[in-house]
Design an enzyme around this catalytic site. Structure first.
Site, mmCIF file in Angstrom:
data_model
loop_
_atom_site.group_PDB
_atom_site.id
_atom_site.type_symbol
_atom_site.label_atom_id
_atom_site.label_comp_id
_atom_site.label_asym_id
_atom_site.label_seq_id
_atom_site.Cartn_x
_atom_site.Cartn_y
_atom_site.Cartn_z
ATOM 1 N N GLY A 1 0.780 -1.232 0.000
ATOM 2 C CA GLY A 1 0.000 0.000 0.000
ATOM 3 C C GLY A 1 0.809 1.278 0.000
ATOM 4 O O GLY A 1 0.235 2.353 -0.249
ATOM 5 N N THR A 2 2.132 1.196 0.234
ATOM 6 C CA THR A 2 2.913 2.443 0.193
ATOM 7 C C THR A 2 3.659 2.579 -1.137
ATOM 8 O O THR A 2 4.417 3.515 -1.337
ATOM 9 C CB THR A 2 3.968 2.482 1.333
ATOM 10 O OG1 THR A 2 4.862 1.373 1.128
ATOM 11 C CG2 THR A 2 3.307 2.386 2.696
ATOM 12 N N GLY A 3 3.408 1.659 -2.040
ATOM 13 C CA GLY A 3 4.116 1.670 -3.336
ATOM 14 C C GLY A 3 3.483 2.612 -4.342
ATOM 15 O O GLY A 3 2.465 3.259 -4.054
ATOM 16 N N TYR A 4 4.070 2.638 -5.533
ATOM 17 C CA TYR A 4 3.678 3.615 -6.566
ATOM 18 C C TYR A 4 2.205 3.472 -6.950
ATOM 19 O O TYR A 4 1.481 4.470 -7.035
ATOM 20 C CB TYR A 4 4.575 3.415 -7.799
ATOM 21 C CG TYR A 4 4.308 4.394 -8.908
ATOM 22 C CD1 TYR A 4 3.829 3.961 -10.140
ATOM 23 C CD2 TYR A 4 4.519 5.755 -8.723
ATOM 24 C CE1 TYR A 4 3.570 4.865 -11.163
ATOM 25 C CE2 TYR A 4 4.273 6.659 -9.736
ATOM 26 C CZ TYR A 4 3.799 6.211 -10.953
ATOM 27 O OH TYR A 4 3.537 7.110 -11.957
ATOM 28 N N ARG B 1 -0.317 -16.831 -11.037
ATOM 29 C CA ARG B 1 -1.670 -17.113 -11.547
ATOM 30 C C ARG B 1 -2.005 -18.606 -11.414
ATOM 31 O O ARG B 1 -3.106 -18.977 -11.002
ATOM 32 C CB ARG B 1 -1.775 -16.719 -13.027
ATOM 33 C CG ARG B 1 -1.842 -15.231 -13.293
ATOM 34 C CD ARG B 1 -2.275 -14.999 -14.721
ATOM 35 N NE ARG B 1 -2.346 -13.570 -15.077
ATOM 36 C CZ ARG B 1 -2.942 -13.127 -16.182
ATOM 37 N NH1 ARG B 1 -3.504 -13.979 -17.029
ATOM 38 N NH2 ARG B 1 -2.978 -11.842 -16.448
ATOM 39 N N LYS C 1 4.699 -13.797 -13.005
ATOM 40 C CA LYS C 1 3.261 -13.502 -12.841
ATOM 41 C C LYS C 1 2.424 -14.730 -13.211
ATOM 42 O O LYS C 1 1.387 -15.001 -12.600
ATOM 43 C CB LYS C 1 2.858 -12.281 -13.689
ATOM 44 C CG LYS C 1 3.408 -10.969 -13.122
ATOM 45 C CD LYS C 1 2.982 -9.752 -13.933
ATOM 46 C CE LYS C 1 3.493 -8.469 -13.285
ATOM 47 N NZ LYS C 1 3.120 -7.253 -14.063
ATOM 48 N N GLY D 1 0.180 1.116 -5.297
ATOM 49 C CA GLY D 1 -0.504 0.727 -4.053
ATOM 50 C C GLY D 1 -1.108 1.902 -3.309
ATOM 51 O O GLY D 1 -2.256 1.838 -2.852
ATOM 52 N N LYS E 1 7.764 5.541 4.065
ATOM 53 C CA LYS E 1 6.712 4.529 4.039
ATOM 54 C C LYS E 1 5.894 4.580 5.325
ATOM 55 O O LYS E 1 4.658 4.549 5.286
ATOM 56 C CB LYS E 1 7.324 3.135 3.853
ATOM 57 C CG LYS E 1 7.726 2.809 2.414
ATOM 58 C CD LYS E 1 8.114 1.333 2.279
ATOM 59 C CE LYS E 1 8.506 0.984 0.847
ATOM 60 N NZ LYS E 1 7.400 1.120 -0.113
HETATM 61 C C1 GO6 Z 1 9.330 1.101 -17.505
HETATM 62 C C2 GO6 Z 1 6.531 -2.231 -17.128
HETATM 63 C C3 GO6 Z 1 5.449 -2.082 -17.983
HETATM 64 C C4 GO6 Z 1 6.818 -3.451 -16.555
HETATM 65 C C5 GO6 Z 1 11.956 3.554 -18.584
HETATM 66 C C6 GO6 Z 1 5.987 -4.542 -16.815
HETATM 67 C C7 GO6 Z 1 13.020 1.438 -18.391
HETATM 68 C C8 GO6 Z 1 13.095 2.790 -18.678
HETATM 69 C C9 GO6 Z 1 10.992 5.685 -18.713
HETATM 70 O O1 GO6 Z 1 10.490 -2.326 -17.704
HETATM 71 O O2 GO6 Z 1 8.751 -0.233 -14.197
HETATM 72 O O3 GO6 Z 1 3.516 -3.106 -19.044
HETATM 73 O O4 GO6 Z 1 12.113 4.859 -18.921
HETATM 74 O O5 GO6 Z 1 4.038 -5.449 -17.906
HETATM 75 O O6 GO6 Z 1 14.252 3.409 -19.059
HETATM 76 C C10 GO6 Z 1 8.762 -1.191 -16.735
HETATM 77 C C11 GO6 Z 1 9.527 0.096 -16.416
HETATM 78 C C12 GO6 Z 1 7.299 -0.984 -16.830
HETATM 79 C C13 GO6 Z 1 9.290 -1.737 -18.025
HETATM 80 C C14 GO6 Z 1 9.088 0.721 -15.126
HETATM 81 C C15 GO6 Z 1 10.669 1.645 -17.901
HETATM 82 C C16 GO6 Z 1 10.752 2.989 -18.190
HETATM 83 C C17 GO6 Z 1 11.806 0.862 -17.996
HETATM 84 C C18 GO6 Z 1 4.620 -3.155 -18.237
HETATM 85 C C19 GO6 Z 1 4.893 -4.402 -17.646
HETATM 86 C C20 GO6 Z 1 3.280 -1.899 -19.740
#
Ligand code: GO6
Length: 314
Positions: free
Chosen positions: A11-14, A142, A138, A16, A44
């Site tokens: 709950g303290t996450g981005y 599931r 994930k 959450g 947190k």
């Molecule tokens: C996005 C993500 C999106 C993870 C960056 C799983 C690297 C970057 C803005 O790795 O968590 O679906 O720059 O199923 O340089 C991840 C990260 C997001 C992707 C942040 C990111 C942004 C990575 C997903 C998913 C859309």
């Protein structure tokens, strides 16, 4: 039966913190797990205390203490887990298997929402390593949920605007570039950008809805189905300034994965490739027999469009 009681783990996450807020806003008695591992993470702790002031109930428990999880879960109807999978080494998506065990033992939970909120991992069997790890983990969770016959809803929330729209989908930055933007290929592949608060709103609307029971709920509001080029045009219109555009081919973009050893960067490059070259978020139709779409289910939600979202960067 009144509104379900909710437990948020993470709950303290981005995402959450937004789920806690939406749960309270929509009138649910809301519990937030308070982990002893917080230690000296004062941000947190103070966020948890602020939730308490807003009416949430803190319940102590740790993902490494089975009995504490069983006790916490017994107090609610719905459990939502929002732990991050991409950033942390201390725990990962598979840590949720402990929560699944607790829910199985408690036996009272009417709906469990595991930490998904991204691409649909069941569609990512051929994803590139190391980013594929997130999806494989994930899917393990599931399978455990479905084997335990725990009622579920999987939320596929697509691209968090904070990570993908702010920086006009440039890797490594969260704010718009000043003069040049790099397009992925021709920049015309359709993706879906979601304001994080809307993700939370739709998620909480789904938890008591029989239409989302044992289903994947995709978030695909029509005006947020945009190509990178359309997103750039929205920003150029807002800022009144045209950006120079370069383009990188899929081949060169993938080759850039070999130029770094950083796990998150490699994972990000793979994820961006699936999103912006393969169009994995929009290259299939909904609804299907085991899937629904949130905007169709909840047309009353006035979701944030990306011109609105990007205004804050002016
Ligand atoms: C996005 C993500 C999106 C993870 C960056 C799983 C690297 C970057 C803005 O790795 O968590 O679906 O720059 O199923 O340089 C991840 C990260 C997001 C992707 C942040 C990111 C942004 C990575 C997903 C998913 C859309």
């Amino acid at each position: 039966m009144g509104k379900s009681r909710v437990l948020v783990v993470g709950g303290t996450g981005y995402i959450g913190r937004r789920i806690v807020k939406a749960s309270l806003a929509q009138g649910h008695i809301t519990y937030v797990l308070q982990r002893p591992e917080i230690g000296l993470d004062i941000d947190k702790l103070q966020m948890l205390l602020s939730f308490k002031k807003q009416g949430a109930r803190l319940v102590e428990g740790s993902l490494s203490d089975h009995q504490s999880l069983v006790e916490a879960v017994k107090q609610v109807d719905v459990v939502i887990c929002t732990m991050s999978g991409v950033h942390f080494k201390s725990h990962n998506i598979l840590t949720q298997l402990k929560l699944v065990d607790a829910i199985k033992e408690a036996g009272n939970v009417k709906r469990f929402l595991p930490s998904e909120f991204g691409m649909d991992p069941s569609r990512m069997e051929n994803a590139l390593p190391p980013g594929s790890e997130t999806f494989d983990q994930k899917m393990v969770v599931r399978r455990a949920i479905e084997e335990a016959k725990i009622p579920f809803t999987y939320v596929s929330a697509n691209c968090f605007a904070g990570y993908f729209a702010g920086g006009l989908s440039q890797l490594g930055t969260l704010v718009p570039p000043k003069d040049t933007v790099r397009l992925y290929g021709d920049g015309n592949v359709k993706v879906v950008y979601m304001d994080e608060d809307d993700i939370a709103t739709y998620t909480i609307k789904a938890i008591d809805d029989p239409r989302t029971l044992n289903k994947t709920m995709y978030l695909r509001p029509p005006e947020n189905i945009l190509s990178q080029r359309q997103l750039v045009e929205i920003w150029e219109k807002l800022s009144g300034k045209e950006l120079k555009k370069t383009s990188i081919s899929g081949e060169d973009f993938l080759a850039s994965m070999d130029a770094t050893d950083d796990y998150a960067t490699k994972a990000g490059i793979g994820h961006f490739y699936h999103i912006y070259y393969e169009g994995c978020l929009t290259n299939f139709d909904i609804p299907q027999d085991d899937a629904v779409e949130a905007w169709n289910l909840y047309p009353e939600v006035n979701y944030t469009r990306m011109d609105e979202y990007l205004k804050v960067f002016l």
